[in-house]
Design a protein around this motif. Structure first.
Motif, PDB file in Angstrom:
ATOM      1  N   SER A  14     -10.953  -9.502  13.838  1.00  0.00           N
ATOM      2  CA  SER A  14     -10.051 -10.580  14.241  1.00  0.00           C
ATOM      3  C   SER A  14      -8.591 -10.138  14.193  1.00  0.00           C
ATOM      4  CB  SER A  14     -10.255 -11.799  13.333  1.00  0.00           C
ATOM      5  OG  SER A  14      -9.364 -12.832  13.681  1.00  0.00           O
ATOM      6  N   ILE A  15      -8.150  -9.684  13.032  1.00  0.00           N
ATOM      7  CA  ILE A  15      -6.774  -9.199  12.859  1.00  0.00           C
ATOM      8  C   ILE A  15      -6.825  -7.680  12.852  1.00  0.00           C
ATOM      9  CG2 ILE A  15      -4.759  -9.161  11.330  1.00  0.00           C
ATOM     10  CD1 ILE A  15      -5.927 -11.876  10.195  1.00  0.00           C
ATOM     11  N   ALA A  16      -6.303  -7.058  13.909  1.00  0.00           N
ATOM     12  CA  ALA A  16      -6.370  -5.603  14.042  1.00  0.00           C
ATOM     13  C   ALA A  16      -5.225  -4.908  13.328  1.00  0.00           C
ATOM     14  CB  ALA A  16      -6.380  -5.203  15.511  1.00  0.00           C
ATOM     15  N   GLN A  17      -4.097  -5.588  13.186  1.00  0.00           N
ATOM     16  CA  GLN A  17      -2.948  -4.995  12.490  1.00  0.00           C
ATOM     17  C   GLN A  17      -2.021  -6.106  12.039  1.00  0.00           C
ATOM     18  OE1 GLN A  17      -1.012  -1.272  13.930  1.00  0.00           O
ATOM     19  NE2 GLN A  17       0.825  -2.521  14.183  1.00  0.00           N
ATOM     20  N   THR A  18      -1.709  -6.129  10.762  1.00  0.00           N
ATOM     21  CA  THR A  18      -0.764  -7.119  10.244  1.00  0.00           C
ATOM     22  C   THR A  18       0.668  -6.655  10.470  1.00  0.00           C
ATOM     23  OG1 THR A  18      -0.727  -6.089   8.063  1.00  0.00           O
ATOM     24  CG2 THR A  18      -2.382  -7.806   8.432  1.00  0.00           C
ATOM     25  N   ALA A  19       1.556  -7.592  10.615  1.00  0.00           N
ATOM     26  CA  ALA A  19       2.974  -7.255  10.691  1.00  0.00           C
ATOM     27  C   ALA A  19       3.466  -6.842   9.310  1.00  0.00           C
ATOM     28  CB  ALA A  19       3.785  -8.453  11.187  1.00  0.00           C
ATOM     29  N   GLY A  20       4.383  -5.864   9.285  1.00  0.00           N
ATOM     30  CA  GLY A  20       4.905  -5.424   7.997  1.00  0.00           C
ATOM     31  C   GLY A  20       5.947  -4.345   8.136  1.00  0.00           C
ATOM     32  N   ASN A  21       6.449  -3.906   7.004  1.00  0.00           N
ATOM     33  CA  ASN A  21       7.530  -2.928   6.968  1.00  0.00           C
ATOM     34  C   ASN A  21       7.115  -1.709   6.147  1.00  0.00           C
ATOM     35  OD1 ASN A  21       9.544  -4.804   8.226  1.00  0.00           O
ATOM     36  ND2 ASN A  21       9.152  -5.941   6.346  1.00  0.00           N
ATOM     37  N   TRP A  22       7.498  -0.509   6.653  1.00  0.00           N
ATOM     38  CA  TRP A  22       7.225   0.704   5.900  1.00  0.00           C
ATOM     39  C   TRP A  22       8.527   1.430   5.559  1.00  0.00           C
ATOM     40  CZ3 TRP A  22       9.064   5.083   8.153  1.00  0.00           C
ATOM     41  CH2 TRP A  22       9.184   5.125   9.551  1.00  0.00           C
ATOM     42  N   SER A  23       8.465   2.198   4.480  1.00  0.00           N
ATOM     43  CA  SER A  23       9.613   2.982   4.037  1.00  0.00           C
ATOM     44  C   SER A  23       9.113   4.330   3.531  1.00  0.00           C
ATOM     45  CB  SER A  23      10.360   2.256   2.917  1.00  0.00           C
ATOM     46  OG  SER A  23      11.421   3.044   2.409  1.00  0.00           O
ATOM     47  N   ALA A  24       9.714   5.416   4.010  1.00  0.00           N
ATOM     48  CA  ALA A  24       9.350   6.767   3.589  1.00  0.00           C
ATOM     49  C   ALA A  24      10.492   7.341   2.760  1.00  0.00           C
ATOM     50  CB  ALA A  24       9.073   7.649   4.798  1.00  0.00           C
ATOM     51  N   GLU A  25      10.233   7.559   1.485  1.00  0.00           N
ATOM     52  CA  GLU A  25      11.262   8.072   0.587  1.00  0.00           C
ATOM     53  C   GLU A  25      11.664   9.492   0.975  1.00  0.00           C
ATOM     54  OE1 GLU A  25       9.726   7.867  -3.349  1.00  0.00           O
ATOM     55  OE2 GLU A  25       9.338   5.701  -3.261  1.00  0.00           O
ATOM     56  N   GLY A  56       5.793  13.735  -0.113  1.00  0.00           N
ATOM     57  CA  GLY A  56       6.514  12.546   0.334  1.00  0.00           C
ATOM     58  C   GLY A  56       5.703  11.292   0.086  1.00  0.00           C
ATOM     59  N   ARG A  57       6.372  10.160   0.027  1.00  0.00           N
ATOM     60  CA  ARG A  57       5.731   8.891  -0.321  1.00  0.00           C
ATOM     61  C   ARG A  57       6.120   7.820   0.703  1.00  0.00           C
ATOM     62  NH1 ARG A  57       4.309   6.200  -5.465  1.00  0.00           N
ATOM     63  NH2 ARG A  57       4.889   4.004  -5.409  1.00  0.00           N
ATOM     64  N   ASN A  65      17.200  14.751   4.229  1.00  0.00           N
ATOM     65  CA  ASN A  65      17.503  13.364   4.583  1.00  0.00           C
ATOM     66  C   ASN A  65      18.393  12.741   3.514  1.00  0.00           C
ATOM     67  OD1 ASN A  65      14.638  13.803   5.952  1.00  0.00           O
ATOM     68  ND2 ASN A  65      15.611  12.099   6.995  1.00  0.00           N
ATOM     69  N   ARG A  66      19.330  11.937   3.954  1.00  0.00           N
ATOM     70  CA  ARG A  66      20.228  11.285   3.003  1.00  0.00           C
ATOM     71  C   ARG A  66      19.652   9.982   2.453  1.00  0.00           C
ATOM     72  NH1 ARG A  66      26.363  12.006   5.505  1.00  0.00           N
ATOM     73  NH2 ARG A  66      26.370  14.305   5.514  1.00  0.00           N
ATOM     74  N   SER A  67      18.731   9.390   3.171  1.00  0.00           N
ATOM     75  CA  SER A  67      18.142   8.125   2.728  1.00  0.00           C
ATOM     76  C   SER A  67      16.731   8.000   3.275  1.00  0.00           C
ATOM     77  CB  SER A  67      18.999   6.940   3.208  1.00  0.00           C
ATOM     78  OG  SER A  67      19.089   6.944   4.626  1.00  0.00           O
ATOM     79  N   ALA A  68      16.029   6.980   2.830  1.00  0.00           N
ATOM     80  CA  ALA A  68      14.661   6.755   3.267  1.00  0.00           C
ATOM     81  C   ALA A  68      14.614   6.421   4.754  1.00  0.00           C
ATOM     82  CB  ALA A  68      14.041   5.617   2.467  1.00  0.00           C
ATOM     83  N   LEU A  69      13.514   6.788   5.398  1.00  0.00           N
ATOM     84  CA  LEU A  69      13.248   6.354   6.759  1.00  0.00           C
ATOM     85  C   LEU A  69      12.511   5.022   6.693  1.00  0.00           C
ATOM     86  CD1 LEU A  69      11.969   9.688   8.362  1.00  0.00           C
ATOM     87  CD2 LEU A  69      14.251   8.709   8.525  1.00  0.00           C
ATOM     88  N   THR A  70      12.794   4.125   7.624  1.00  0.00           N
ATOM     89  CA  THR A  70      12.157   2.808   7.611  1.00  0.00           C
ATOM     90  C   THR A  70      11.679   2.427   9.005  1.00  0.00           C
ATOM     91  OG1 THR A  70      14.265   1.671   7.957  1.00  0.00           O
ATOM     92  CG2 THR A  70      13.569   2.013   5.678  1.00  0.00           C
ATOM     93  N   GLY A  71      10.763   1.483   9.055  1.00  0.00           N
ATOM     94  CA  GLY A  71      10.262   1.003  10.337  1.00  0.00           C
ATOM     95  C   GLY A  71       9.351  -0.187  10.143  1.00  0.00           C
ATOM     96  N   PHE A 115       0.849  -1.189   0.000  1.00  0.00           N
ATOM     97  CA  PHE A 115       0.000   0.000   0.000  1.00  0.00           C
ATOM     98  C   PHE A 115       0.889   1.245   0.000  1.00  0.00           C
ATOM     99  CE2 PHE A 115      -1.909  -3.553   2.124  1.00  0.00           C
ATOM    100  CZ  PHE A 115      -3.170  -3.643   1.562  1.00  0.00           C
ATOM    101  N   VAL A 116       0.487   2.267  -0.751  1.00  0.00           N
ATOM    102  CA  VAL A 116       1.288   3.478  -0.899  1.00  0.00           C
ATOM    103  C   VAL A 116       0.481   4.679  -0.421  1.00  0.00           C
ATOM    104  CG1 VAL A 116       2.403   5.034  -2.552  1.00  0.00           C
ATOM    105  CG2 VAL A 116       2.635   2.550  -2.818  1.00  0.00           C
ATOM    106  N   THR A 117       1.113   5.564   0.344  1.00  0.00           N
ATOM    107  CA  THR A 117       0.471   6.800   0.798  1.00  0.00           C
ATOM    108  C   THR A 117       1.306   8.002   0.354  1.00  0.00           C
ATOM    109  OG1 THR A 117      -0.509   5.726   2.731  1.00  0.00           O
ATOM    110  CG2 THR A 117      -0.348   8.134   2.775  1.00  0.00           C
ATOM    111  N   GLU A 118       0.678   8.899  -0.385  1.00  0.00           N
ATOM    112  CA  GLU A 118       1.301  10.145  -0.814  1.00  0.00           C
ATOM    113  C   GLU A 118       0.884  11.253   0.153  1.00  0.00           C
ATOM    114  OE1 GLU A 118       3.365  10.207  -3.315  1.00  0.00           O
ATOM    115  OE2 GLU A 118       2.887   8.382  -4.454  1.00  0.00           O
ATOM    116  N   VAL A 119       1.856  11.976   0.702  1.00  0.00           N
ATOM    117  CA  VAL A 119       1.596  13.053   1.656  1.00  0.00           C
ATOM    118  C   VAL A 119       1.943  14.389   1.016  1.00  0.00           C
ATOM    119  CG1 VAL A 119       2.284  14.065   3.872  1.00  0.00           C
ATOM    120  CG2 VAL A 119       2.025  11.583   3.656  1.00  0.00           C
ATOM    121  N   GLU A 120       1.012  15.357   1.120  1.00  0.00           N
ATOM    122  CA  GLU A 120       1.261  16.717   0.630  1.00  0.00           C
ATOM    123  C   GLU A 120       0.917  17.717   1.730  1.00  0.00           C
ATOM    124  OE1 GLU A 120      -0.351  17.908  -3.085  1.00  0.00           O
ATOM    125  OE2 GLU A 120       0.055  15.974  -4.071  1.00  0.00           O
TER     126      GLU A 120
END
Length: 307
Positions: free
Chosen positions: A204-215, A231-232, A182-188, A152-157
């Motif tokens: 049942s499933i309130a939040q799936t495990a996963g990884n995010w990256s902010a360019e 930002g993306r 920033n020199r590189s993407a933020l991740t978490g 899933f992708v989120t564009e922020v303006e």
């Protein structure tokens, strides 16, 4: 003779998707006579409050109706707080949330009671049902699996007046600076949250495990002298998740944003906007002897706030 599994691609902004059931001698009479489908939705929240503009998944919108799946599907529910959609203005200038899209039926929190919501952004899906646009007729012991790697992708303006460029350059994600220097993407990561039998009656499933990256974002000067931050953020699930209909547990959810995205309004601001979309998501489901696969791509929802 066995029934073949159909595969369909959905790449439009519609929320509900209903597969065509192919008649076959191997299909039980009940499955052949009643359509089997799943439900899904994408939702986005943007917020202002306490010197904060952006997104925080913990802001409560308070106890609101509907409090049952049937009531939810009979309404046109959005999770707003002190926000007038018709006027595109807040009704309380100190605290407001604009929620857009189709929110998880009944609630979107691991522990919230029916009818209570937090101002999150995410995606949800259901176990199979034979009654598409309702909160009933979920098939006993049916399953719906969201495949690993759903993205899933989120564009922020964020747009600010002339002279307020510093505000546009000092955005933060979970307290870390998210700016053009920033020199590189933020991740978490987002951790897994499974609602127990005594929590969140229908979720049942309130939040799936996963990884995010902010360019690394950009800040651009516009022709009228204003500045816009762009930002993306990309979120990808880390494993497959299977819903199995049991009791009143009908829905699973993906929280597609980091815990917090924030900007300061101290120098003034014009607008804040989030647009979330499904890059790819595959859901395989079974019920009443029927199996199908739903492939999603391109659906998008936007939430915007302004003073």
């Amino acid at each position: 003779m066995t029934q073949s599994i159909s595969r369909r691609a959905v790449a439009k902004a519609g929320i509900w998707s209903a597969p065509v059931v192919a008649a076959s001698a191997a299909v039980p009479a009940y499955a052949a006579s009643k359509e089997v489908t799943i439900q899904h939705g994408l939702f986005v929240s943007a917020q202002y409050g306490g010197g904060f503009i952006g997104y925080t998944s913990s802001t409560s919108t308070g106890p609101v109706h509907p409090t049952s799946p049937d009531a939810y599907f009979a309404s046109n529910y959005e999770s707003d707080l002190n926000w007038d959609d018709n006027a595109s203005k807040p009704t309380n200038p100190d605290l407001y949330v604009n929620g857009e899209g189709k929110f998880t039926p009944v609630n979107n929190s691991q522990t919230a009671s029916p009818g209570s919501y937090v101002a999150a952004s995410g995606f949800w899906w259901s176990v199979p049902t034979t009654k598409e646009s309702s909160g009933s007729a979920y098939i006993t012991n049916s399953t719906a699996t969201l495949s690993k790697g759903a993205t899933f992708v989120t564009e922020v303006e964020f747009t600010v007046p002339a002279g307020a460029v510093n505000s546009a350059k000092t955005g933060k994600i979970n307290g870390k600076v998210w700016g053009p220097n920033n020199r590189s993407a933020l991740t978490g990561t987002n951790v897994e949250l499974i609602a127990s039998a005594g929590q969140s009656k229908y979720l049942s499933i309130a939040q799936t495990a996963g990884n995010w990256s902010a360019e690394v974002p950009t800040v651009t000067k516009n022709s009228d002298g204003t500045y816009t931050f762009k930002g993306r953020i990309t979120f990808t699930t880390a494993k497959a998740y299977t819903l199995k209909q049991s009791g009143s547990k009908y829905y699973g959810q993906v929280v597609i944003m980091p815990a917090q995205v924030s900007f300061s309004p101290a120098l003034g601001w014009i607008s804040y906007k989030q647009t979330s979309s499904i890059q790819n998501a595959t859901i395989s489901y079974t019920g009443n002897g029927y199996s199908d696969t739903l492939v999603l791509s391109g659906e998008a929802t936007t939430s915007q706030i302004n003073p």
